[in-house]
Design an enzyme around this catalytic site. Structure first.
Site, PDB file in Angstrom:
ATOM      1  N   HIS A  61       0.811  -1.229   0.000  1.00 53.67           N
ATOM      2  CA  HIS A  61       0.000   0.000   0.000  1.00 53.67           C
ATOM      3  C   HIS A  61       0.844   1.279   0.000  1.00 53.67           C
ATOM      4  O   HIS A  61       0.363   2.340  -0.382  1.00 53.67           O
ATOM      5  CB  HIS A  61      -0.923   0.009   1.230  1.00 53.67           C
ATOM      6  CG  HIS A  61      -0.193  -0.270   2.508  1.00 53.67           C
ATOM      7  ND1 HIS A  61       0.180  -1.544   2.870  1.00 53.67           N
ATOM      8  CD2 HIS A  61       0.232   0.550   3.498  1.00 53.67           C
ATOM      9  CE1 HIS A  61       0.801  -1.508   4.037  1.00 53.67           C
ATOM     10  NE2 HIS A  61       0.856  -0.252   4.436  1.00 53.67           N
ATOM     11  N   HIS A 150      27.464  -6.884 -11.483  1.00 56.23           N
ATOM     12  CA  HIS A 150      28.216  -7.824 -10.648  1.00 56.23           C
ATOM     13  C   HIS A 150      27.383  -9.000 -10.153  1.00 56.23           C
ATOM     14  O   HIS A 150      27.906 -10.113 -10.022  1.00 56.23           O
ATOM     15  CB  HIS A 150      28.788  -7.099  -9.423  1.00 56.23           C
ATOM     16  CG  HIS A 150      29.882  -6.140  -9.756  1.00 56.23           C
ATOM     17  ND1 HIS A 150      30.853  -5.763  -8.846  1.00 56.23           N
ATOM     18  CD2 HIS A 150      30.173  -5.465 -10.898  1.00 56.23           C
ATOM     19  CE1 HIS A 150      31.686  -4.913  -9.419  1.00 56.23           C
ATOM     20  NE2 HIS A 150      31.280  -4.705 -10.661  1.00 56.23           N
TER      21      HIS A 150
END
Length: 205
Positions: A61, A150
């Site tokens: 929400h 990475h």
């Protein structure tokens, strides 16, 4: 006793040397075995019938407004959006939303996933419990690039209460556009997957 002349002796020695050299075979030079190199298996992106990559997105929400804004950006970037809710500001639990997005990524229904909550931390923790998911909470340009280059992150989590709209848009665009670096990083991703498999195996015992 027969005494050989110098010429005869020379001929015998020459003939003997030639016979020895002619029968000798040179020792083969040692051949160094090529060192095995890790090559990451290519992961084919999920492409729906429209030909566009699917990006699943969901929020609790606290990030409904941000989700709607980012959905527009995702579409404009040429991806297909899969909305996992919520669509109102009535309270919901972020683990449920994170799970819904993560499952779509893990089973190949979505190419990447985006989860939003207040801080981005809880959704990241929740998504990472799903095998096959590497979720990263990003809060700036550098973390967006690093998580993809990475870590080959396939789920992005954002904290709607910590970053503004413009920064969230920049992070999303950067994260979607950055490719995995491969190379030395590929072996490390394999180790992450190995940890996941290890505990999955122990859970079955």
């Amino acid at each position: 006793m027969t005494i050989l002349s110098d010429d005869e002796l020379h001929r015998i020695i020459t003939r003997t040397v030639q016979q020895v050299l002619g029968s000798a075979k040179p020792s083969p030079l040692p051949v160094e075995s090529p060192k095995p190199q890790f090559v990451a298996a290519p992961v084919a992106p999920v492409v729906p019938t429209s030909g566009k990559k699917v990006v699943a997105i969901g929020t609790d929400h606290g990030g409904v407004d941000l989700k709607e804004i980012l959905k527009v950006d995702i579409t404009e970037l040429g991806y297909t959006v899969m909305d996992c809710g919520t669509n109102t500001k009535d309270a919901v639990d972020y683990p449920d939303i994170a799970l819904a997005v993560a499952k779509l990524v893990a089973d190949g229904s979505a190419w990447r996933g985006v989860v939003i909550d207040g801080a981005g931390i809880g959704s990241c923790m929740s998504a990472n419990k799903v095998p096959g998911v590497r979720a990263a909470m990003c809060y700036d340009y550098a973390t967006a690039v690093n998580s993809r280059e990475h870590n080959d992150a396939n789920v992005l989590t954002l904290g709607a209460g910590l970053i503004g709209v413009n920064l969230a848009k920049q992070i999303l665009k950067t994260w979607l556009a950055t490719d995995f670096g491969g190379g030395r990083h590929a072996g490390r991703i394999e180790k992450i997957i190995g940890i996941e498999k290890l505990y999955a195996k122990e859970g079955k015992n």
